[in-house]
Design a protein around this motif. Structure first.
Motif: not given
Length: 392
Positions: A177-178, A181-182, A174-175
């Motif tokens: 992926t975030l 994305a940035l 999850c971390l």
């Protein structure tokens, strides 16, 4: 100066490697508990590397169409699903479903291996060795977090010691992926997208390319086989899981801590010399394993194994980047990673069998011919390159 993208990729790599260490720490042990046969105990580990191997070439080729960011986001999504499926499989104590989950996690890891190439593309050409090193150095954080998460996660669900590890893995994806994305990753260049790639026959006629792929594949395969067998060997010697987690932690530190200086060593002494030095350290690990099977024997041998792998892999990756043009990039990177991780998959498949058949000492001795082949290939490549330079 290396930019924010390279530093971001380094953090992303650290998070992914932390998850990989979680897998290394517990997957073989899970297999031993729920597998129908002890000789199948490392099948989930093998499935992880089969998934990794199967993802490398398609991921490299799809970068041309989709770009690095989309490929990385797809890989992390597969990792999220694989981690969730692993939790469910452990809840059911279903060995085959768990093996499928580790296959999916392997696919995610295979796509994540492209981070080091993305780092090269997002820095100045003369900074490529340092970018590779920095990406690899992200594993230092993973070396601290991974084994400790493996131990701590057992407290999340005391009734099922290993589900917590895969819950932590889900959070790590999850971390990551975030973060991806940035990050403002560069798109593929026009030359990379539209240029005509050379044939594999032409590319493989380069002695340097053969040396880079051979040494990378053998160095990785030797490391994976010995590392995968280590938890089983230590358990057979009566050592506790906390000791195993500690040895794996220091092994991973050995794998990644030298990366702070490996890039500079490659720039100063050349990739071939650093590969040969890494092979010598791998041989030292093999010989040390013959002198005993205490905690400290395992600890020292695995640290040397990690440093040897670091020198071999970082230098081989740097050497690889000198063998292709932008239009060839996808073909060469994909083929290299396919061979490297095919070697890893085969090594992980053989690890449990060789450990049960030969024992720890003989398993290590079997690694010697492969290491010598890597050294010989690099030696031949250097001599051929010198002759070509003189002839020119």
């Amino acid at each position: 100066m290396l930019g924010i993208v390279v530093w971001g990729l380094t953090l992303g790599q650290a998070l992914l490697v932390t998850g990989n260490i979680l897998l290394v720490s517990v997957t073989a042990l899970v297999g031993e508990v729920i597998s129908p046969s002890l000789r199948l105990a490392t099948l989930p580990v093998a499935m992880q590397f089969v998934g990794l191997m199967s993802a490398t070439l398609p991921a490299a080729l799809l970068v041309k169409r989709l770009g690095r960011k989309r490929i990385f986001l797809i890989g992390n999504s597969i990792g999220l699903f694989g981690a969730a499926l692993a939790c469910y499989a452990l809840f059911l104590a279903n060995f085959w479903l768990f093996s499928l989950a580790t296959f999916l996690l392997g696919v995610a890891i295979g796509i994540g291996q492209q981070y080091r190439f993305a780092a090269i593309e997002n820095c100045a050409p003369d900074k490529a060795p340092q970018a590779i090193s920095l990406i690899m150095a992200g594993g230092v954080l993973a070396a601290v977090l991974g084994p400790n998460l493996a131990v701590w996660s057992q407290k999340l669900m005391p009734s099922d010691l290993y589900i917590g590890a895969f819950a932590c893995l889900f959070a790590l994806y999850c971390l990551t992926t975030l973060l991806v994305a940035l990050l403002p990753l560069k798109p593929a260049s026009l030359e990379e997208q539209m240029g005509t790639a050379r044939s594999y026959k032409t590319l493989l006629a380069q002695p340097t390319l053969i040396a880079a792929m051979t040494s990378g594949a053998i160095g990785y395969g030797v490391m994976v086989l010995v590392m995968t067998a280590t938890p089983l060997a230590m358990k057979s010697c009566g050592l506790e899981f906390t000791h195993t987690a500690s040895v794996i932690q220091w092994h991973v530190l050995g794998m990644f801590a030298p990366a702070f200086v490996t890039g500079r060593l490659v720039s100063r002494f050349g990739a071939s010399k650093i590969i040969q030095t890494g092979c010598i350290l791998l041989l030292a690990s093999v010989f040390l394993s013959q002198f005993g099977q205490s905690y400290w024997h395992f600890w020292t041998a695995l640290v040397l194994l990690g440093i040897g792998w670091n020198f071999t892999f970082v230098a081989a990756t740097g050497l690889l980047t000198t063998t292709y043009q932008p239009a060839d990039k996808a073909k060469v990177q994909g083929l290299n990673d396919f061979l490297v991780f095919s070697s890893s998959a085969l090594a992980s498949i053989l690890a449990g069998y060789l450990q049960s058949l030969l024992g720890w000492s003989l398993l290590n001795i079997v690694m010697i011919p492969a290491i010598l082949i890597a050294m010989l290939t690099v030696f031949i490549s250097v001599n051929q390159s010198r002759r070509q330079t003189v002839a020119a």
